[in-house]
Design an enzyme around this catalytic site. Structure first.
Site, mmCIF file in Angstrom:
data_model
loop_
_atom_site.group_PDB
_atom_site.id
_atom_site.type_symbol
_atom_site.label_atom_id
_atom_site.label_comp_id
_atom_site.label_asym_id
_atom_site.label_seq_id
_atom_site.Cartn_x
_atom_site.Cartn_y
_atom_site.Cartn_z
ATOM 1 N N HIS A 271 -1.924 11.983 0.101
ATOM 2 C CA HIS A 271 -2.760 11.496 -1.008
ATOM 3 C C HIS A 271 -2.625 12.420 -2.211
ATOM 4 O O HIS A 271 -3.559 12.595 -2.970
ATOM 5 C CB HIS A 271 -4.238 11.433 -0.594
ATOM 6 N N GLU B 14 1.962 -3.209 0.018
ATOM 7 C CA GLU B 14 2.536 -2.724 -1.240
ATOM 8 C C GLU B 14 3.809 -3.464 -1.624
ATOM 9 O O GLU B 14 4.051 -3.729 -2.803
ATOM 10 C CB GLU B 14 2.797 -1.212 -1.171
#
Ligand SMILES: Cc1ncc(C[n+]2csc(CCOP(=O)(O)OP(=O)(O)O)c2C)c(N)n1
Ligand SMILES: [Mg+2]
Lengths: 321, 344
Positions: A125, A58
């Site tokens: 999540h 990321e």
């Protein structure tokens, strides 16, 4: 024919790729596979070389986007889940967000952040991270709550020459439908009155828009008419529309799926308290997710986030003050 | 001596013209940094001063191998490389002294300077973060169909321990980008010695793990640096993918001018790593007959005079004015967040 929120996001990216050769899409599994949620389905095939997989990095994904933007491209980054953007946090808040202020060179990147809870998704999540990023100067924070906004705001995000974080809600991906893609739209930065009412104002955004609208329906049975204001972007925050609504209703409830401490709800209340205290007939209220990690089990999850029922309860309390 | 010069001239990376230019830039950087240190001691510089003394050979060898159209993201000890790439003593002084006329306009200072529109990227402090940015820039150039360009960046031994270093170099390798990464192993990251920083034999060993070509070089030798980095930049330009260079050296000053360098190991200091690359380069210049000692002395005087004059001028330049400053982090003013809410 109807379009889902997810299809709108896919369609907006297809249009952006078609209309602007500077656009490319970069992220994990976004290429041939079409993304974890299929938000880039078929795009790699339609636009060879412009929609491609990244490593699970990321930090580097965002760094790559910034470098490409400096050199004139318009990258769209897909975080597989907003939760993982913490691993790219440094590049977002220190590289992308500061570039223009430091150098006068613009940083037109869009980072798509699949956000928010769904049953069973658990602590890693499910997060709603808009407030963390809104804290930093130099970023625009979009939180679309409708199919129309998912489409038009993403297209607008690609055109904006500053970094845009686009918080799309996973809970809305498949359920939320509209008859067709919009042909016109409110500009980013403007809130929208999703439902007009005279007794209290609910300020909300993203998936909580729909819980709030449902809560307004519930309270209608008691004879209360709630106004629901959809912020659409949380930064910039349309303070004027919030104050105008509170001026009409005299009561404010802010609803956010994010955690309470220092969040969007806190910011809205701070602004109304400091700029419109005299407009209020009752202390402003907020309802957020509870202050724990987001639980996995659907029973716990459903009680962790605000729902139509808990919002209605909070609104009723506010109305009875 | 003449024969040595002739032999060197047959080396494409080592000819008189390039070598002398590199040497003069090293000298210029050294003299400018000496001035920065004295301005710091005099209290004229707000914030830190971070110098590259002892690392000029490695630094200049990268800068001098880049050309217009390339991308360069230097780090803290790269005054020489910066000047080789086109940065000036004037803009350096302006940035350190906070002149409004400097490239950073007082919004950032010291080594955090650059002009991204000209391929000269200003570092953020967070070590390792520039590698992926340069990779992204190279990706953009590839999209535009440009070939034969390179993107270069540098890092210290300590910076190689960051996640950003790993992610950035890996991405560059996966995309086979023409990235040149120079690692300056000066054996300390602030006070932390190599043995507390990494456990592999050499940082060069890491390159294989990424599928990246690597060269190890004596960072105190301008000859070696020009040769190795010239070859690496050439390979990157020719499309051979990312290139890493690990230079072994010491910084001959503290981490910053505030640091007394008390942690420096005497043995290291006395080893060949502790030699001054500028003095070695000067010896070579003279022994090869490319300049006389007097000429070197003369250049030193000229640069010192020039830097003194520039500093005097910059000290009289306007500083940023908080009243005039636009206090705006976005380029598109339509999206400013309710400025009336923040007014003081
Ligand atoms: C990610 C990060 N952590 C910490 C720092 C603080 N810091 C600045 S320079 C430095 C030492 C760097 O050492 P090295 O990479 O070896 O470079 P050198 O100073 O030796 O040139 C540290 C710890 C930083 N800039 N970035
Ligand atoms: Mg070091």
């Amino acid at each position: 024919m109807s379009v889902t929120y997810l299809e709108a996001i896919r369609a907006a990216q297809e249009k952006a790729l078609r209309e602007d050769p500077r656009v490319f899409i970069y992220g994990q599994d976004v290429g041939e596979f079409g993304g974890a949620f299929k938000a880039t389905k078929n795009l790699a095939k339609l636009f060879p070389g412009r929609v491609f997989d990244s490593p699970i990095s990321e930090d580097a994904i965002v760094g790559v986007a910034v470098g490409a933007a400096i050199e004139g491209m318009r990258p769209i980054v897909e975080m597989q889940y907003a939760d993982f953007s913490t691993c790219g946090f440094n590049q977002i808040v220190n590289q992308a967000a500061t570039l223009f202020y430091r150098t006068g060179v613009k940083c037109p990147i869009v980072i798509r952040m699949p956000s928010g809870g769904t049953a069973g998704a658990g602590p890693f999540h499910s997060q709603s991270m808009e407030a963390i990023y809104a804290h930093y100067p130099g970023l625009i924070i979009m939180t679309p709550g409708t199919v129309e906004d998912a489409y038009s705001m993403l297209l607008e995000a690609v055109q904006i020459e500053d970094p845009v974080l686009f918080f799309e809600h996973k809970f809305l991906y498949y359920h939320l439908k509209a008859p067709a893609l919009p042909t016109e739209a409110l500009p980013a930065g403007k809130a929208r009155i999703a439902r007009a009412g005279r007794d209290a104002t609910i300020v909300t955004y993203s998936a909580m828009l729909h819980e709030s609208l449902a809560a307004a329906e519930i309270l209608l049975e008691d004879g209360y008419e709630l106004e629901v204001l959809d912020l659409r972007t949380v930064k910039p925050l349309d303070t004027d529309s919030i104050l105008a609504s509170v001026a009409r209703t005299g009561r404010l409830l802010v609803v956010s799926e994010a955690w309470p401490w220092g969040g969007v709800a806190a910011e809205v209340i701070a602004r109304v308290a400091s700029e419109g205290l005299e407009l209020l007939d009752a202390p402003p209220a907020r309802i957020n997710a509870l202050d724990t990690p987001i639980p996995y089990h659907p029973n716990l999850w459903a009680a962790h986030r605000p729902t139509a029922a808990t919002i209605a309860q909070a609104a009723r309390k506010l109305l009875e003050l | 001596m003449a024969s040595e010069a002739a032999a060197d001239c047959s080396n494409p990376f080592l000819n008189k013209e390039v070598y002398l230019r590199a040497y003069r830039i090293m000298l210029q950087a050294r003299i400018l940094e000496e001035k920065l240190a004295s301005l710091y001691r005099a209290g004229s510089i707000r914030g830190g001063v971070f110098l590259g003394k002892g690392q000029e050979a490695l630094s200049v060898a990268l800068g001098i191998n880049l050309r217009r159209g390339d991308i360069y993201a230097p780090l803290i000890r790269d005054q020489a490389g910066r000047m080789a790439f086109g940065d000036t003593a004037l803009d350096t002084l302006r940035t350190y002294l906070g002149s409004l006329l400097g490239s950073m306009r007082g919004r950032d200072g010291n080594i955090h300077r650059g002009r991204p529109a000209e391929g000269y990227y200003p570092m953020i402090s967070h070590l390792g973060a520039m590698i992926s940015v340069v990779a992204g820039a190279l990706l953009a150039r590839r999209f535009r169909g440009e070939t034969g360009i390179v993107g270069a960046t540098t890092i210290g031994d300590g910076g190689t321990s960051t996640g950003a270093f790993h992610e950035g170099l890996n991405v560059a390798a996966v995309e086979k980008l023409p990235l040149v990464l120079v690692v300056a192993n000066n054996h300390y990251a602030y006070s932390t010695p190599n043995m507390r920083q990494f456990a592999c034999r050499s940082l060069a060993d890491r390159a294989a793990g990424y599928g990246v070509a690597v060269r190890e070089v004596n960072g105190t030798s301008l000859d070696d640096c020009l040769h190795a980095i010239g070859a690496a930049v050439g390979d990157a330009r020719a499309g051979k993918g990312p290139q890493m260079i690990v230079g072994e050296l010491l910084r001959l000053v503290g981490h910053g001018e505030h640091d007394d360098f008390s942690y420096l190991d005497e043995k290291l200091k006395k080893s060949s790593l502790g030699r001054d690359c500028l003095a070695i380069a000067e010896e070579r210049v003279i022994s090869r007959g490319w300049a006389t000692k007097d000429e070197c002395q003369q250049w030193r005087k000229e640069f010192a005079l020039e830097v003194d004059e520039l500093a005097g001028k910059v000290l009289r330049e306007p500083q940023p004015d908080p009243i005039v400053e636009d206090w705006c982090a976005l380029s598109d003013k339509r999206f400013l967040d309710s400025p009336h809410c923040y007014k003081r």
